[in-house]
Each structure stands twice: as C-alpha cells, then as structure tokens.
Design a protein around this motif. Sequence first.
Motif, mmCIF file in Angstrom:
data_model
loop_
_atom_site.group_PDB
_atom_site.id
_atom_site.type_symbol
_atom_site.label_atom_id
_atom_site.label_comp_id
_atom_site.label_asym_id
_atom_site.label_seq_id
_atom_site.Cartn_x
_atom_site.Cartn_y
_atom_site.Cartn_z
ATOM 1 N N ILE A 130 5.204 -60.305 -30.150
ATOM 2 C CA ILE A 130 3.621 -59.575 -29.869
ATOM 3 C C ILE A 130 3.839 -60.314 -28.345
ATOM 4 O O ILE A 130 4.167 -61.173 -27.531
ATOM 5 C CB ILE A 130 2.614 -60.171 -30.141
ATOM 6 C CG1 ILE A 130 2.178 -59.899 -32.067
ATOM 7 C CG2 ILE A 130 0.808 -60.056 -30.052
ATOM 8 C CD1 ILE A 130 1.785 -61.778 -33.064
ATOM 9 N N ILE A 131 2.828 -58.959 -27.315
ATOM 10 C CA ILE A 131 2.612 -58.958 -26.345
ATOM 11 C C ILE A 131 1.380 -58.709 -25.807
ATOM 12 O O ILE A 131 0.764 -57.973 -26.312
ATOM 13 C CB ILE A 131 3.544 -57.960 -24.863
ATOM 14 C CG1 ILE A 131 3.469 -58.541 -23.616
ATOM 15 C CG2 ILE A 131 3.275 -56.881 -25.967
ATOM 16 C CD1 ILE A 131 4.360 -57.357 -22.692
ATOM 17 N N VAL A 132 1.130 -59.571 -25.069
ATOM 18 C CA VAL A 132 -0.800 -59.690 -24.707
ATOM 19 C C VAL A 132 -0.270 -58.944 -23.801
ATOM 20 O O VAL A 132 0.286 -59.080 -22.867
ATOM 21 C CB VAL A 132 -1.759 -60.470 -24.607
ATOM 22 C CG1 VAL A 132 -2.768 -59.943 -23.801
ATOM 23 C CG2 VAL A 132 -1.522 -61.219 -26.146
ATOM 24 N N THR A 133 -1.453 -57.391 -22.784
ATOM 25 C CA THR A 133 -1.329 -56.301 -22.111
ATOM 26 C C THR A 133 -2.563 -56.570 -21.498
ATOM 27 O O THR A 133 -3.912 -56.863 -22.035
ATOM 28 C CB THR A 133 -0.698 -55.061 -22.901
ATOM 29 O OG1 THR A 133 -1.467 -54.867 -23.579
ATOM 30 C CG2 THR A 133 0.694 -54.933 -22.978
ATOM 31 N N LEU A 176 -1.281 -66.093 -23.712
ATOM 32 C CA LEU A 176 -1.364 -66.883 -24.423
ATOM 33 C C LEU A 176 -0.808 -67.264 -25.667
ATOM 34 O O LEU A 176 -0.976 -66.778 -25.921
ATOM 35 C CB LEU A 176 -2.794 -67.663 -24.197
ATOM 36 C CG LEU A 176 -3.174 -67.982 -23.098
ATOM 37 C CD1 LEU A 176 -4.749 -67.822 -23.228
ATOM 38 C CD2 LEU A 176 -2.992 -69.094 -22.430
ATOM 39 N N PRO A 177 -0.064 -68.456 -25.863
ATOM 40 C CA PRO A 177 0.522 -68.055 -26.901
ATOM 41 C C PRO A 177 -0.665 -68.618 -28.127
ATOM 42 O O PRO A 177 -0.298 -67.740 -29.457
ATOM 43 C CB PRO A 177 1.514 -69.847 -27.500
ATOM 44 C CG PRO A 177 1.933 -70.288 -25.667
ATOM 45 C CD PRO A 177 0.768 -69.087 -24.860
ATOM 46 N N GLU A 178 -1.582 -68.635 -27.461
ATOM 47 C CA GLU A 178 -3.033 -69.132 -28.769
ATOM 48 C C GLU A 178 -3.492 -68.162 -28.423
ATOM 49 O O GLU A 178 -3.856 -67.590 -29.915
ATOM 50 C CB GLU A 178 -4.052 -70.114 -27.898
ATOM 51 C CG GLU A 178 -3.579 -71.828 -27.402
ATOM 52 C CD GLU A 178 -3.113 -71.836 -26.372
ATOM 53 O OE1 GLU A 178 -3.957 -72.002 -25.580
ATOM 54 O OE2 GLU A 178 -2.334 -70.843 -25.523
ATOM 55 N N LEU A 179 -3.065 -67.179 -28.186
ATOM 56 C CA LEU A 179 -4.058 -65.546 -28.123
ATOM 57 C C LEU A 179 -3.141 -64.959 -29.427
ATOM 58 O O LEU A 179 -3.166 -64.441 -29.847
ATOM 59 C CB LEU A 179 -3.987 -64.882 -26.944
ATOM 60 C CG LEU A 179 -4.983 -63.195 -27.387
ATOM 61 C CD1 LEU A 179 -5.757 -63.513 -27.943
ATOM 62 C CD2 LEU A 179 -5.106 -63.158 -25.454
ATOM 63 N N LYS A 180 -1.329 -65.262 -28.983
ATOM 64 C CA LYS A 180 -0.932 -64.730 -30.126
ATOM 65 C C LYS A 180 -0.895 -64.803 -30.831
ATOM 66 O O LYS A 180 -0.376 -64.033 -31.806
ATOM 67 C CB LYS A 180 0.398 -65.191 -29.151
ATOM 68 C CG LYS A 180 1.174 -64.468 -27.991
ATOM 69 C CD LYS A 180 2.547 -64.478 -27.582
ATOM 70 C CE LYS A 180 3.042 -63.604 -26.680
ATOM 71 N NZ LYS A 180 4.694 -63.198 -26.992
ATOM 72 N N LYS A 181 -1.392 -66.517 -31.217
ATOM 73 C CA LYS A 181 -1.542 -66.993 -32.816
ATOM 74 C C LYS A 181 -2.610 -66.020 -33.247
ATOM 75 O O LYS A 181 -2.700 -65.797 -34.630
ATOM 76 C CB LYS A 181 -1.946 -67.867 -31.943
ATOM 77 C CG LYS A 181 -0.274 -69.429 -32.079
ATOM 78 C CD LYS A 181 -0.628 -70.787 -32.083
ATOM 79 C CE LYS A 181 0.368 -71.396 -31.758
ATOM 80 N NZ LYS A 181 0.696 -72.604 -31.573
ATOM 81 N N ALA A 182 -3.982 -65.978 -32.612
ATOM 82 C CA ALA A 182 -4.986 -65.648 -33.171
ATOM 83 C C ALA A 182 -4.563 -64.217 -33.179
ATOM 84 O O ALA A 182 -6.022 -63.230 -34.560
ATOM 85 C CB ALA A 182 -6.322 -65.481 -32.311
ATOM 86 N N ILE A 183 -3.874 -63.044 -32.928
ATOM 87 C CA ILE A 183 -3.259 -61.992 -32.746
ATOM 88 C C ILE A 183 -2.275 -61.663 -34.219
ATOM 89 O O ILE A 183 -3.023 -60.693 -34.625
ATOM 90 C CB ILE A 183 -2.733 -61.271 -31.667
ATOM 91 C CG1 ILE A 183 -3.487 -60.571 -30.289
ATOM 92 C CG2 ILE A 183 -2.071 -60.060 -32.209
ATOM 93 C CD1 ILE A 183 -2.856 -60.446 -29.339
#
Length: 393
Positions: free
Chosen positions: A93-96, A69-76
């Motif tokens: 950034i990649i969320v896995t 999610l873009p929102e999660l990438k922003k949080a990271i």
Amino acid sequence: MQLADRVRALTPSSTLAITAKAKELKAQGKDVIGLGAGEPDFNTPQHIIEAAVKSMNEGYTKYTPSGGLPELKKAIAAKLKADQGLEYQLNEIIVTSGAKHALYTLFQVLLNDGDEVIIPTPYWVSYPEQVKLAGGNPVYVEGLEQNNFKITPAQLKEKVTEKTKAVIINSPSNPTGMVYSKEELQALGEVCLEKGILIISDEIYEKLIYGEVEHISIAQLSDELKKQTIIINGVSKSHSMTGWRIGYAACDSALIKAMTDLASHSTSNPTTPAQYATIAAYAGPQEEVEKMRSAFLERLEIIHLKLNEIPGISCLKPQGAFYLFPNAKTAATMTGCKDVDEFCNMLLTEANVAVVPGSGFGAPDFMRLSYATSLSQLEEAIRRIHQFVNKRV
C-alpha cells in the motif's frame, strides 16, 4: 520560453476549465449555476476535521514516511479487508496526495516510451493525459451507449497488442455513473489474464452506489486477478475530502516500492494532518457517508426524470457517482448549434448553466452534469436548459 514537449502536448482539463469559466462569470455578477465540479457539496464530517486539528495540536506536523503513515496504511488495509475481503500487507500500500497522484505516480513507474494503456470511453479526463506524460500511448475502446457505456471482452481483446501494458477500469464511472457487474468484470478479467496485461481499477466512487447494483473490485474475483490488479482509491468522494488530497494504491509490493521511491523525490510525503484525518475517516463512524449517498440518490431520482423531459435530450440512469451523462446531439442540432460543445457554451452564456462537454471525456455527443449541488439549484438549472431549448426550436 520553449516549454518541454511533454507539456505542450497536454490537453487542459475540461472540467476545471468550465468550473473556472463559471466562477469568472459569477464574479462579473452573473447568476451562473455550476454543474461542472466533480466534488461533493457537503463539508468534511466533523470528527475527521477534529482529528486533523488534534494531530496538529499534538505536534504531528513533520515529515512522515514517503509512502504514508504506517497507522494509515493499517486503516486502509482494514478497510480493504472489511469492504472487499482483500488482504494487503503494509508494503503493498502507498498513500499519495490524492487518487489522481496515485495514478500519475503509477504511470510514471510503469510505462516506457511507446507502451500502450487501454482506456474505455467515456473516460475521466486525466487518464489519457497522464499516460502521455509517462511516454505511453492511450488506446481507446468505445463503451457504447446501448451497452450502458461499458466495454465488452471482445472489444478489449481486439485492442490488445504486444505493447499493451494495462487497461483502466473505472467503476462506478466518471462521467457515466455506470457500474460493472461481477460477471462483466470476470469476463474482462479473463481476457487480461489470457493476454498478461495489468488492470488499473479506479474505485474512487465505490461508496456512491444506487439501486440494486453493488460495487465489486475485480481484485476480489480470484487470487490471479488480485496479482494483476492495481487498486486506486481515496477519501475525496466517499468522505467529501477533495481538498485534503489523500488517496492510495494497493498492489504488488515491487510496484509499490517503485512508486514510493518516486514519491520520495517528488512530494516527500502526503500532508501529515490530512493523513491523520484519513485515519479517522476510515476508522471512525460512517453515518455521514450514508447520509451523503442518500442525498445524492434523492436528487438523482428527481433530476433524471426532469432532464429526460427536455426535447432532444436522452439520459440513461446512472448507477453510481454523482453525474448525469445525457446524449445531447439532437438538442444541439435542434437549437442550431454545430455540435454539443457549442450547445454547452450557449447554455453557459445564454442560460447561465455550466455543464461539461462530453468531448473532454472522449464522447462528443454527450455532456456531463454534476448533481453534487442543492436540489433547488439543480431544478432551476434543468428549468433553464429546458427553457433555452424550447426558445430555440
């Protein structure tokens, strides 16, 4: 059925194997104390659970972009900026599905057959297996006990060849709990820059630090090192979210694109409600993280002393994570065991204490004990080990 060569060459996870054996004995009615699991014994903080439930109730149960999610990438990105002062764009950034999957995906897109990855020992059990699954060759460098299990620049330089693609730095370390200082990382980084090799910085235990040390990401030290570094992290250990399976990688955008393309053909995307939970983990209150760290520190201070009182066992004091990694070679010899593997097996079958042999971490004279369980259970486990040794010497 003939299995593929790549899986027939795998070594099963020793940590999962000992945990499974302990559960099997418990099911048989044995009073086994398990010190093998690598996960906090605290529940996920309530506000994180509520965020996941809220997302599901609001209909966020569908696919997300493969890279997260873009929102999660922003949080990271905000977390990396706040904690390490590092700037990453969303395409970096990649969320896995867990930090383990971030590593697996990274090796798959990074390595060709015969490429080498330098792995300091003692190592987390999955590093060499993941390298082998990607067609690469693990090259080991021994982190000596007298150097707090950390490798030196001279050792690293000696192992670099024309086939070397990367080196793994895990700080705080699983299984030793040791932390590299800024000066140590700088010296290792200079070798990597000189030799043109990538740095895989596994920082999954960064929030679990004790004493006067601090967590430093090698990517913080210079723009040049940031370009050479792939940060691997997640919420499993920091926020007690092992089962939620959310991790991430942060690095060069071209590498992230390749990892995202591969993820689109493997996982499709990390679990959607777990991503919303992770947004709450990073953006919400952090008091529970500190409570957990403080509890681990309290246990460490007590158990470390008691462990060193056992004849034939000596243990350096870890600086992070939630493991003790004592040298048990003398204890094994004293109790008539041929090696530490047999000693650990005897502890399980005769003392009902499950610990992980160090051979699974590339350090056969040692064993790993997790103190991610209650203090009363830990004290009883140490009492049983002490009693077992005394009875046999």
